[in-house]
Design an enzyme around this catalytic site. Structure first.
Site, PDB file in Angstrom:
ATOM      1  N   ILE A  80       0.913  -1.212   0.095  1.00 40.42           N
ATOM      2  CA  ILE A  80      -0.154   0.112   0.128  1.00 40.42           C
ATOM      3  C   ILE A  80       0.933   1.185  -0.061  1.00 40.42           C
ATOM      4  O   ILE A  80       0.577   2.203  -0.661  1.00 40.42           O
ATOM      5  CB  ILE A  80      -1.045  -0.126   0.959  1.00 40.42           C
ATOM      6  CG1 ILE A  80      -2.057   0.965   1.054  1.00 40.42           C
ATOM      7  CG2 ILE A  80      -0.157   0.289   2.501  1.00 40.42           C
ATOM      8  CD1 ILE A  80      -2.999   0.642  -0.421  1.00 40.42           C
ATOM      9  N   LYS A  85      -5.680   1.522   8.224  1.00 44.11           N
ATOM     10  CA  LYS A  85      -6.692   0.599   8.703  1.00 44.11           C
ATOM     11  C   LYS A  85      -5.995  -0.961   8.481  1.00 44.11           C
ATOM     12  O   LYS A  85      -5.254  -1.029   7.540  1.00 44.11           O
ATOM     13  CB  LYS A  85      -7.995   0.683   8.098  1.00 44.11           C
ATOM     14  CG  LYS A  85      -7.913   0.779   6.412  1.00 44.11           C
ATOM     15  CD  LYS A  85      -7.765  -0.712   5.522  1.00 44.11           C
ATOM     16  CE  LYS A  85      -8.198  -1.784   5.786  1.00 44.11           C
ATOM     17  NZ  LYS A  85      -7.718  -3.021   4.784  1.00 44.11           N
ATOM     18  N   SER A 117      12.129   1.564   7.312  1.00 45.26           N
ATOM     19  CA  SER A 117      11.882   0.034   6.492  1.00 45.26           C
ATOM     20  C   SER A 117      13.038  -0.853   6.731  1.00 45.26           C
ATOM     21  O   SER A 117      14.201  -0.357   6.951  1.00 45.26           O
ATOM     22  CB  SER A 117      11.900   0.563   5.093  1.00 45.26           C
ATOM     23  OG  SER A 117      12.074  -0.603   3.963  1.00 45.26           O
ATOM     24  N   ASP A 159      -9.683  -7.982   6.835  1.00 46.66           N
ATOM     25  CA  ASP A 159      -8.943  -7.089   6.340  1.00 46.66           C
ATOM     26  C   ASP A 159      -9.574  -6.225   5.055  1.00 46.66           C
ATOM     27  O   ASP A 159      -9.538  -4.814   5.427  1.00 46.66           O
ATOM     28  CB  ASP A 159      -7.801  -7.506   5.745  1.00 46.66           C
ATOM     29  CG  ASP A 159      -6.594  -6.251   5.534  1.00 46.66           C
ATOM     30  OD1 ASP A 159      -6.201  -5.642   6.475  1.00 46.66           O
ATOM     31  OD2 ASP A 159      -6.370  -6.166   4.432  1.00 46.66           O
TER      32      ASP A 159
HETATM   33  P1  NAP Z   1       2.528  -5.420   3.129  1.00 44.18           P
HETATM   34  O1  NAP Z   1       2.633  -5.339   1.522  1.00 44.18           O
HETATM   35  O2  NAP Z   1       2.760  -6.888   3.728  1.00 44.18           O
HETATM   36  O3  NAP Z   1       3.670  -4.460   3.446  1.00 44.18           O
HETATM   37  C1  NAP Z   1       3.748  -4.404   4.974  1.00 44.18           C
HETATM   38  C2  NAP Z   1       5.179  -3.330   5.159  1.00 44.18           C
HETATM   39  O4  NAP Z   1       5.089  -3.325   6.654  1.00 44.18           O
HETATM   40  C3  NAP Z   1       6.063  -4.636   4.963  1.00 44.18           C
HETATM   41  O5  NAP Z   1       6.783  -4.516   3.574  1.00 44.18           O
HETATM   42  C4  NAP Z   1       7.384  -4.261   5.901  1.00 44.18           C
HETATM   43  O6  NAP Z   1       8.022  -2.956   5.420  1.00 44.18           O
HETATM   44  C5  NAP Z   1       6.566  -3.461   7.148  1.00 44.18           C
HETATM   45  N1  NAP Z   1       6.113  -4.497   8.145  1.00 44.18           N
HETATM   46  C6  NAP Z   1       6.552  -4.377   9.547  1.00 44.18           C
HETATM   47  N2  NAP Z   1       6.165  -5.493  10.257  1.00 44.18           N
HETATM   48  C7  NAP Z   1       5.656  -6.056   9.579  1.00 44.18           C
HETATM   49  C8  NAP Z   1       5.313  -7.408   9.654  1.00 44.18           C
HETATM   50  N3  NAP Z   1       5.301  -8.075  11.044  1.00 44.18           N
HETATM   51  N4  NAP Z   1       5.009  -8.364   8.664  1.00 44.18           N
HETATM   52  C9  NAP Z   1       5.023  -7.701   7.637  1.00 44.18           C
HETATM   53  N5  NAP Z   1       5.332  -6.754   7.339  1.00 44.18           N
HETATM   54  C10 NAP Z   1       5.760  -5.728   8.283  1.00 44.18           C
HETATM   55  O7  NAP Z   1       1.229  -4.770   3.569  1.00 44.18           O
HETATM   56  P2  NAP Z   1       0.242  -4.024   2.711  1.00 44.18           P
HETATM   57  O8  NAP Z   1      -0.676  -4.555   1.869  1.00 44.18           O
HETATM   58  O9  NAP Z   1       1.071  -2.700   2.414  1.00 44.18           O
HETATM   59  O10 NAP Z   1      -0.730  -3.572   4.187  1.00 44.18           O
HETATM   60  C11 NAP Z   1      -0.085  -2.810   5.118  1.00 44.18           C
HETATM   61  C12 NAP Z   1      -1.382  -1.954   5.799  1.00 44.18           C
HETATM   62  O11 NAP Z   1      -2.094  -1.166   4.834  1.00 44.18           O
HETATM   63  C13 NAP Z   1      -2.202  -3.050   6.483  1.00 44.18           C
HETATM   64  O12 NAP Z   1      -2.852  -2.598   7.625  1.00 44.18           O
HETATM   65  C14 NAP Z   1      -3.542  -3.049   5.414  1.00 44.18           C
HETATM   66  O13 NAP Z   1      -4.651  -3.406   5.733  1.00 44.18           O
HETATM   67  C15 NAP Z   1      -3.280  -1.625   4.920  1.00 44.18           C
HETATM   68  N6  NAP Z   1      -3.960  -1.474   3.381  1.00 44.18           N
HETATM   69  C16 NAP Z   1      -3.548  -2.333   2.494  1.00 44.18           C
HETATM   70  C17 NAP Z   1      -4.016  -2.166   1.176  1.00 44.18           C
HETATM   71  C18 NAP Z   1      -3.805  -3.399   0.052  1.00 44.18           C
HETATM   72  O14 NAP Z   1      -4.539  -3.156  -0.862  1.00 44.18           O
HETATM   73  N7  NAP Z   1      -2.811  -4.015   0.295  1.00 44.18           N
HETATM   74  C19 NAP Z   1      -5.030  -1.088   0.973  1.00 44.18           C
HETATM   75  C20 NAP Z   1      -5.334  -0.250   2.042  1.00 44.18           C
HETATM   76  C21 NAP Z   1      -4.832  -0.382   3.133  1.00 44.18           C
HETATM   77  P3  NAP Z   1       9.591  -2.946   5.166  1.00 44.18           P
HETATM   78  O15 NAP Z   1       9.987  -4.113   4.440  1.00 44.18           O
HETATM   79  O16 NAP Z   1       9.727  -1.664   4.653  1.00 44.18           O
HETATM   80  O17 NAP Z   1      10.023  -2.907   6.733  1.00 44.18           O
END
Ligand code: NAP
Length: 309
Positions: A13, A89, A35, A166
């Site tokens: 995101i 969120k 990060s 989610d």
């Molecule tokens: P993601 O792709 O898994 O990325 C999350 C990032 O957070 C990881 O790349 C990592 O960043 C960091 N991180 C820190 N602690 C972590 C852990 N325990 N496990 C995994 N990653 C960890 O997730 P995302 O889809 O971006 O979602 C993140 C948040 O945004 C969630 O709350 C989700 O509900 C919300 N969101 C997501 C979307 C969507 O479409 N994906 C849409 C709206 C909102 P570093 O590698 O840089 O350290």
């Protein structure tokens, strides 16, 4: 004046929405990131927030884009460094943790936007305005998507308390925004894969204080066409929010939109306004509905979930 902001967590995101939105924003510019892996952002990147603030002393705000773990600790660290916070969120791992957010922001005198990006979709506000004065008879939510497509390989999404909620909480964030009623969960059925700890599907019945029901279907296992719709039958019409709130129709006729900016552009405008006014916005109603869905939830076992199935 443009506000220096940092991303915390550079995952899907952050890359898909936050970075392009900040790049196009008149209110913010990207000043850093926290990060464990990103190194090619043209801004300082550190492994923790306190180190980043030392490297970027004028940093004023962060956008938290990590999964919903350890958020209260991060929030307190941000406030102790004098930063404003936009939190993705869902808010936290537990309701009790999320309920500590608003007092922490008040005590620190900083802005917290507990964000609900779906509320910023272009058709949500027109639908909310249209519903004022209508007698709602029934609401049907279908939020059906394929987790393999939208969250490839994200293991955190199968943590207890998350799963299909989610994306599902996005629908509930719209529902709580557009309906003038108080809402409470009456029934909840959760389908949990035998090899996971969170639901792949959920059926809820929610009752509204205005006297009507809301039927909810969430799925993470939807093949073929995906669906993010909210159908509202009133005494005289039927209105539908389509594509997660980016379009809407009355009686099957798509309605024109006065302002069709993307969700995250509006979200960042909201954050800038809150900072300018010294305010916070922490509405936990969607998260309470999710907590109650788990509290009441009858469970049934679903087949094993495999990413490549
Ligand atoms: P993601 O792709 O898994 O990325 C999350 C990032 O957070 C990881 O790349 C990592 O960043 C960091 N991180 C820190 N602690 C972590 C852990 N325990 N496990 C995994 N990653 C960890 O997730 P995302 O889809 O971006 O979602 C993140 C948040 O945004 C969630 O709350 C989700 O509900 C919300 N969101 C997501 C979307 C969507 O479409 N994906 C849409 C709206 C909102 P570093 O590698 O840089 O350290």
């Amino acid at each position: 004046m443009s506000i220096p902001i940092a991303l915390v967590g550079v995952g899907k995101i952050a890359c898909d929405q936050h970075m392009p939105t900040i790049a196009a924003s008149a209110h913010f510019h990207l000043a850093g990131a926290v990060s464990s892996h990103a190194s090619d952002l043209s801004v300082p990147v550190r492994g923790d927030l306190t180190s980043l603030k030392s490297a970027v002393p004028d940093l004023a705000a962060i956008a938290v884009c990590t999964p919903p773990v350890d958020r209260l600790r991060l929030l307190k660290e941000a406030f102790s460094l004098g930063l404003h916070v936009l939190m993705e969120k869902p808010p936290a791992k537990t309701l009790a943790e999320a309920e500590m957010f608003a007092p922490a922001a008040r005590n620190a005198g900083r802005t917290l936007l507990q964000s609900w990006h779906s509320r910023c979709a272009a058709a949500v506000e027109p639908m909310r305005r249209w519903l004022v004065g209508q007698t709602v008879r029934h609401v049907t939510i279908n939020w059906l998507e394929d987790v393999r497509v939208w969250h490839p390989g994200q293991e955190w999404i199968w943590s207890p308390g998350v799963g299909v909620f989610d994306p599902g909480i996005n629908a509930l964030s719209i529902l709580t925004e557009i309906l003038p009623s108080d809402l409470s969960v009456r029934e909840s059925l959760l389908s949990i894969p035998a090899n996971r700890s969170a639901p792949i599907a959920a059926s809820l019945m929610i009752e509204a204080s205005a006297g009507h029901d809301v039927s909810v279907q969430f799925s993470f296992d939807q093949r073929g066409p995906q669906s993010w719709t909210i159908d509202i039958e009133t005494a005289t019409e039927r209105a539908t929010l389509l594509d997660g709130g980016s379009h809407w129709a009355i009686g099957g006729v798509e309605q024109p939109l006065e302002d069709d900016r993307p969700e995250y552009a509006r979200l960042y405008d909201q954050f800038a306004d809150l900072i300018a006014n010294g305010e916070s916005d922490v509405d936990l109603r969607p998260f309470r509905l999710v907590a109650d869905a788990f509290f009441l939830g009858e469970t049934k076992q679903a087949p094993n979930f495999l990413w490549d199935s």
